[in-house]
Design a protein around this motif. Structure first.
Motif, PDB file in Angstrom:
ATOM      1  N   ASP A 406      14.640  -0.428   0.207  1.00 55.83           N
ATOM      2  CA  ASP A 406      14.980  -1.821   0.520  1.00 55.83           C
ATOM      3  C   ASP A 406      14.302  -2.277   1.810  1.00 55.83           C
ATOM      4  N   ILE A 407      14.170  -1.353   2.779  1.00 56.34           N
ATOM      5  CA  ILE A 407      13.511  -1.695   4.048  1.00 56.34           C
ATOM      6  C   ILE A 407      12.023  -1.988   3.815  1.00 56.34           C
ATOM      7  N   LEU A 408      11.356  -1.127   3.025  1.00 57.08           N
ATOM      8  CA  LEU A 408       9.934  -1.321   2.733  1.00 57.08           C
ATOM      9  C   LEU A 408       9.693  -2.612   1.947  1.00 57.08           C
ATOM     10  N   LYS A 409      10.586  -2.876   1.004  1.00 53.32           N
ATOM     11  CA  LYS A 409      10.441  -4.098   0.207  1.00 53.32           C
ATOM     12  C   LYS A 409      10.577  -5.342   1.075  1.00 53.32           C
ATOM     13  N   ALA A 410      11.519  -5.298   2.016  1.00 56.07           N
ATOM     14  CA  ALA A 410      11.730  -6.428   2.911  1.00 56.07           C
ATOM     15  C   ALA A 410      10.508  -6.660   3.804  1.00 56.07           C
ATOM     16  N   LYS A 411       9.881  -5.539   4.245  1.00 58.41           N
ATOM     17  CA  LYS A 411       8.687  -5.672   5.085  1.00 58.41           C
ATOM     18  C   LYS A 411       7.521  -6.285   4.295  1.00 58.41           C
ATOM     19  N   GLN A 412       7.382  -5.854   3.039  1.00 57.27           N
ATOM     20  CA  GLN A 412       6.313  -6.398   2.197  1.00 57.27           C
ATOM     21  C   GLN A 412       6.486  -7.916   1.987  1.00 57.27           C
ATOM     22  N   GLN A 413       7.730  -8.312   1.734  1.00 53.76           N
ATOM     23  CA  GLN A 413       8.008  -9.725   1.528  1.00 53.76           C
ATOM     24  C   GLN A 413       7.702 -10.543   2.792  1.00 53.76           C
ATOM     25  N   GLN A 414       8.010  -9.957   3.942  1.00 60.17           N
ATOM     26  CA  GLN A 414       7.745 -10.639   5.202  1.00 60.17           C
ATOM     27  C   GLN A 414       6.261 -10.776   5.454  1.00 60.17           C
TER      28      GLN A 414
END
Length: 418
Positions: A406-414
């Motif tokens: 979830d942390i990696l996905k959030a960074k990608q979206q940002q």
């Protein structure tokens, strides 16, 4: 009269015995007329002595003091003593009583329960009494839990053959079999069915989070229910009060002796309450006043000299005694959920539980000043411990760290937004 005569008279008067006191010395138990303190009706008793540990012995330790307002020859049952034996209604401790219609293959059953519903997000404490008791064994405990945790609900069950729960057989009963099936598996099915019927009756969308609390036989029932896993993640934990496999099996050897020593009947409900407190079966008078009346029923014989008899025939449960407790320690340690064991003495721990306690598999609390009915003798301390046990096992306040994905996905979206 001459001075010589006056001196002579004063000397004579000085040698006379002093005037008798206006009131006699306080009488004590065992005085000459052989009357008991209660028969005289003049026992001076400090109300502060009426705590859980001394209520049953107050009349044997008090000192009789004649009071101006008392009739020395009054019969027993003065205002204060009568009040201490008056029964208390269930409505002082629960909000509702429910009659729930259940069914099995060979019988229909009307379950009777006492309920204080939980708030929207509050937990439900489900209590199951021991053999011969009723749901009102947890009455005082329930009211204290509610004060400590206002969002909590309490569901206290009358087991089959106890209180007002009634079994109706669909087929003729085999006379060679016990009149009621008290097997552990049946009692466990009863509890699970009560929970489902209560959910339907109260129109709950789902079962609330639960803490199961069982005393004696009830401890074996809640442990068995926890071991089945049928409550899923709704079961936060279970508490067992004063029963372990080893000591329970040993106690069964003297069970018939105990039953034969009990009075078979009482002249009134008040006398039943008094017997329980004087024998220290129940050491808290308030709890006895609400729980004992549900243990008695009127004899079918209208001419019986003692018309109040035991509601449950404990001798009829004898074929199931070993079935209740065999394997209890193993199930207690293996079932999922938080585990709390409350005992009246450490001597009740068997080997398996002693090892489990040393390994930290469950929480242990000992109340050596309590009798077997821990929840009745010490309701405040029992309630406080169970509420604290719930808070430690409450998952609703548990905040888990985010998953790495979830942390990696959030960074990608940002990064994509940038």
């Amino acid at each position: 009269m001459s001075d010589l005569q006056r001196s002579f008279v004063k000397a004579k008067l000085a040698r006379l015995p002093p005037e008798a006191p206006m009131s006699p010395e306080p009488l004590r138990e065992g005085h000459e007329d052989g009357e008991s303190l209660d028969t005289l009706g003049i026992l001076h008793h400090d109300p502060h002595d009426d705590d859980a540990s001394s209520a049953s012995s107050a009349s044997s330790t008090g000192t009789i003091k004649p009071l101006a307002s008392r009739n020395l020859f009054a019969r027993p049952g003065g205002a204060s003593s009568k009040k201490s034996q008056d029964q208390l209604p269930w409505s002082d401790f629960f909000e509702q009583e429910l009659y729930l219609e259940g069914s099995f293959d060979k019988e229909n059953i009307t379950y009777h329960v006492y309920l204080t519903p939980p708030a929207a997000s509050g937990p439900l404490f489900v209590t199951h009494h021991g053999a011969g008791s009723s749901g009102l064994s947890f009455a005082v405990f329930a009211s204290i839990v509610r004060k400590m945790l206002p969002s909590a609900g309490i569901l206290s069950v009358d087991a089959r053959g106890h209180g007002e729960t009634v079994v109706h057989t669909k087929v003729p009963r085999d006379p060679s079999q016990p009149p009621i099936d008290y097997s552990l598996s049946t009692l466990s099915k009863d509890l699970l069915q009560v929970l489902e019927l209560c959910k339907e009756k109260m129109d709950w969308k789902e079962q609330p989070s639960m803490i199961l609390v069982g005393h004696s036989l009830g401890g074996a029932v809640v442990t068995d229910v926890a071991k089945t896993g049928e409550l899923g993640d709704k079961l936060l934990g279970y508490a067992v009060l004063d029963v372990v496999e080893g000591s329970a099996m040993d106690a069964l050897q003297s069970m018939q002796t105990y039953l034969s020593s009990r009075p078979p009947a009482f002249p009134s409900i008040a006398s039943g309450i008094e017997w329980h407190t004087r024998s220290r079966t129940i050491r808290n008078p308030t709890s006895a006043r609400v729980s004992v009346p549900s243990l008695l029923r009127r004899d079918a014989d209208p001419n019986a000299p003692r018309p109040w008899i035991w509601h449950t025939d404990l001798s009829a449960t004898q074929p199931f005694w070993e079935n209740w407790f065999i394997g209890l320690s193993k199930k207690f340690l293996e079932a999922k959920g938080g585990k709390l064991l409350l005992l009246a003495g450490t001597d009740r721990l068997d080997k398996e539980l002693t090892i489990g306690q040393m390994q930290g598999k469950y929480q242990l609390q000992v109340f050596p000043e309590a009798g077997h009915f821990i929840q009745e003798d010490l309701p405040e301390r029992t309630a406080a411990l169970v509420v604290e046990f719930y808070k430690r096992n409450d998952r609703s306040t548990l905040v888990l760290p985010p998953k790495v994905a979830d942390i990696l996905k959030a960074k990608q979206q940002q990064q994509q937004k940038q």
